[in-house]
Design a protein around this motif. Structure first.
Motif, PDB file in Angstrom:
ATOM      1  N   TYR A  33     -62.268  35.087  10.551  1.00  0.00           N
ATOM      2  CA  TYR A  33     -61.399  35.451   9.429  1.00  0.00           C
ATOM      3  C   TYR A  33     -61.664  34.603   8.186  1.00  0.00           C
ATOM      4  N   ILE A  34     -62.856  33.996   8.094  1.00  0.00           N
ATOM      5  CA  ILE A  34     -63.185  33.198   6.908  1.00  0.00           C
ATOM      6  C   ILE A  34     -64.467  33.707   6.243  1.00  0.00           C
ATOM      7  N   GLY A  35     -65.051  34.784   6.776  1.00  0.00           N
ATOM      8  CA  GLY A  35     -66.319  35.274   6.247  1.00  0.00           C
ATOM      9  C   GLY A  35     -67.467  34.357   6.581  1.00  0.00           C
ATOM     10  N   GLY A  36     -67.444  33.774   7.761  1.00  0.00           N
ATOM     11  CA  GLY A  36     -68.448  32.787   8.133  1.00  0.00           C
ATOM     12  C   GLY A  36     -69.650  33.337   8.855  1.00  0.00           C
ATOM     13  N   GLY A  37     -69.483  34.442   9.543  1.00  0.00           N
ATOM     14  CA  GLY A  37     -70.603  35.035  10.260  1.00  0.00           C
ATOM     15  C   GLY A  37     -71.041  34.213  11.463  1.00  0.00           C
ATOM     16  N   LEU A  38     -72.288  34.398  11.848  1.00  0.00           N
ATOM     17  CA  LEU A  38     -72.820  33.709  13.020  1.00  0.00           C
ATOM     18  C   LEU A  38     -72.759  32.197  12.849  1.00  0.00           C
ATOM     19  N   TYR A  39     -72.417  31.504  13.912  1.00  0.00           N
ATOM     20  CA  TYR A  39     -72.292  30.044  13.977  1.00  0.00           C
ATOM     21  C   TYR A  39     -71.142  29.494  13.140  1.00  0.00           C
TER      22      TYR A  39
END
Length: 682
Positions: A476-482
């Motif tokens: 939910y932070i737009g961080g994607g993989l890892y």
């Protein structure tokens, strides 16, 4: 090689009483080493035995240099004579070999040939070869912090140095200038694989010649005096200079790697005969006779007395009790802190709402003020005004100093392994680590994490790593993989660690306080999307505590129960409100908070009341933690159910970086509402 001035030991300089002691230790050790396979043949035990014959001199030296009440010793599985020389008795070695309940190392819980004497700081180490190098570095760090006179001695075979955590350990020890002696017992083989497959250098110690603050000593591990001189010089240098030392001892493996290995398959007869011809024990015996220190008759008398010692030890060990099957449940977890003021982990406090991140930061500081033996380290979490990637530890180094709050290298295994070792120095110590900057990056630390989870059980209650592992978890932070994955489903199957994941600021404060006051290891999953979220803000009473294994009903209801935790608790509360407005139905939202241990009683109570259940979590539905919850409900609440239990979670894909992809993967309020309507209509 050693300088002439450091040749403390020689045949002429060593008194006869000491030589007799050494010869006796070597004889008793060799008798047990030769006897061990017979226990297996007789189905008595010792189902794993790695013979040490050919390593006699260096192992004698390690044990003789080890100083009780000062040093910590980490022997590896071939270190039988090391353990004997350091102070273990013949009976204690046999008790370990045949896995008796009174075995000091583990009470029969760990493999044979893993010798230990916890009260002497001779540590029980893993079968995971070489991983105890990190523990030795950790305890040496504690020695330095507490101004303790002593060294950590870590022993291993040369091929185990190929493991990445060994490089992390030696690099870290040299950077921090820690008093560690790393002993490489080089017999030329890693099981059946010759050492040239492990290393381009002839001697693996030469791989580390470029490291600053590190001394390397080469010795003949088959020669008693050369080995004694090397170990004495190493310990002295580590003590006087607070620097690590590598002792590279050339040994020979006279037999197979272990009783499950047949070296005839990869060593020809000539090589095997040459190995036997280099027998250090036989050479030492011949030297003592040749130089007229002892007569053959005198040594034979010692041999006979040693045989008597071993037979008496055998007889006593055979009478020792076997482990009780019921004892398997002992020492899974050490005692948790008792939350006397808040036994249910709830409150009615009406104060100013606090942010989730401030609750963590404030509680950490309060506990650091209360306990001066509390430490925290991790990657990028204490540099000037920055306090971690999310500033959870902001201001801590300024208040508590670099001795207690400091950065670690980008080496998750090192962060975790040194925490394990550091906590071994004193039971009063509490270590908090940021195990990785994001939970997704924690996987390199898994070997050390797994190691730590079974330390308490494996040591039969002798040692529990008092370590709190903090991980920023979820999406939910737009961080994607890892930067957006969840890890609890992978870690919850490991006994020996408590796993918590709060949803609100008060529970975040209460759980981290309880974890820091408890013995043993806790994994603290911090839903990073909630750090500054308004919906996670709550008042927090002074000294608030939340016990492990206690869920919390965040919204009372009568028509259906939602079991949830972390980020999705807020989606569930929103969904419950919508269902009340749109459907006129009453939804009970149960925030688990603690995943292991799990509040089975609280779950059963709620589901039995509402007769319907929806499980919601952020992790994937397939093989996610929710599957365990559904199984529990089916086993304990089946008669109460009026509808099948349903799950809502992430899709069976990684979490995408683009916000559109992230939304498609992760659960949200709309998905929870749809599932509630489906179950309520059943």
């Amino acid at each position: 090689m050693l300088k002439k001035t450091e040749q403390t030991y020689s045949l002429k300089k060593t008194d006869k009483a000491t030589l007799k002691q050494w010869y006796t230790l070597m004889t008793v050790g060799r008798l047990i080493d030769l006897r061990a396979p017979n226990y297996l043949k007789q189905a008595i035990g010792w189902s794993y035995h790695a013979p040490y014959a050919g390593h006699d001199a260096i192992q004698l030296a390690i044990g003789q240099v080890f100083t009780l009440n000062e040093d910590h010793l980490f022997p590896y599985y071939r270190d039988m004579l090391t353990a004997l020389s350091a102070g273990c008795t013949a009976e204690e070695l046999i008790l370990n070999g045949i896995s008796k309940a009174t075995d000091l190392a583990s009470g029969g819980r760990h493999m044979s040939n893993h010798f230990a004497k916890p009260e002497w700081n001779i540590h029980n180490v893993s079968s995971c070869t070489g991983n105890h190098t990190l523990h030795a570095v950790g305890v040496a760090r504690a020695m330095k912090k507490y101004d303790h006179k002593g060294v950590a001695i870590s022993s291993q075979g040369e091929s185990s140095v190929s493991e990445g955590y060994c490089y992390e350990a030696i690099n870290g020890a040299s950077r921090e200038k820690l008093p560690v002696v790393f002993v490489f017992q080089d017999n030329g083989y890693g099981i059946s694989v010759p050492k040239e497959v492990q290393c381009a250098n002839e001697f693996v110690a030469d791989n580390f010649t470029g490291l600053k603050n590190l001394r390397i000593i080469h010795c003949d591990g088959k020669d008693v005096f050369d080995s004694m001189n090397a170990m004495k010089a190493a310990r002295q240098h580590a003590l006087e200079n607070s620097e690590p030392v590598i002792v590279h001892a050339e040994c020979v493996r006279m037999g197979s790697h272990s009783n499950s290995d047949k070296h005839e398959l990869y060593r020809d007869e000539k090589e095997r005969e040459e190995a036997i011809a280099k027998d250090p024990y036989a050479a030492f015996r011949k030297l003592l006779i040749k130089e007229k220190i002892f007569t053959d008759k005198e040594l034979t008398e010692i041999d006979d007395e040693s045989k008597k010692t071993v037979l008496e030890a055998h007889s006593a060990a055979m009478k020792a009790p076997n482990p009780d099957p019921a004892s398997i449940y002992d020492f899974v977890l050490p005692p948790a802190h008792t939350c006397e003021k808040f036994p249910e982990g709830t409150h009615e406090h009406n104060g100013e709402p606090v942010k989730f991140i401030d609750a963590l930061n404030g509680t950490l500081k309060e506990e650091f003020r209360a306990n001066p033996d509390t430490f925290i380290w991790g990657q990028d979490m204490a540099n000037k005004d920055k306090g971690g990637i999310f500033n959870v530890s902001k201001g801590m180094q300024q208040e508590f100093g670099e001795e207690r709050v400091f950065n670690a290298p980008i080496a998750e295994d090192y962060i975790m392994g040194t925490a394990n070792g550091f906590s071994r120095f004193d039971k009063k110590i509490r270590v908090v680590v940021e195990g990785a900057e994001f939970a997704d990056y924690f996987w390199p630390a898994m070997e050390q994490f797994v190691e730590s989870t079974h330390d308490y059980w494996r040591s039969n209650g002798a040692f529990a790593p008092n370590v709190l592992v903090r991980l920023a978890s979820g999406g939910y932070i737009g961080g994607g993989l890892y930067h957006s994955q969840n890890v609890e489903a992978s870690l919850a199957p490991l006994p020996g660690v408590r796993i918590v994941s709060p949803s609100f600021a008060d529970d975040a404060a209460g759980l981290i306080r309880t974890a820091m006051r408890s013995e043993g290891m806790t994994l603290f999953l911090e839903p990073k999307a909630l750090y500054n979220a308004k919906q996670a803000m709550t008042p927090i009473p002074e000294d608030f505590e939340v016990p492990f294994g206690k869920c919390r009903v965040r919204r009372e209801g009568s028509d259906i129960t939602i079991l949830t935790y972390g980020n999705t608790t807020h989606h569930c509360l929103e969904a419950a409100e919508r269902i009340a407005n749109e459907e006129g139905k009453s939804v009970e939202v149960v925030d688990l908070r603690s995943l292991s241990p799990l509040d089975e009683e609280g779950i059963i109570k709620s589901v039995s009341k509402t007769n319907r259940c929806l499980v919601v979590h952020e992790d994937k539905v397939f093989a996610g933690f929710g599957g365990e919850l559904v199984a529990l409900i089916n086993e304990k609440c089946f008669e109460s159910l009026d509808a099948p239990v349903k799950r809502v979670g992430s899709e069976f894909t990684p979490v995408g970086f683009n916000r559109i992809l992230e939304k498609a993967v992760l659960p949200n309020t709309d998905k929870v509402v749809a599932a509630l309507k489906e179950i309520l209509a059943y």
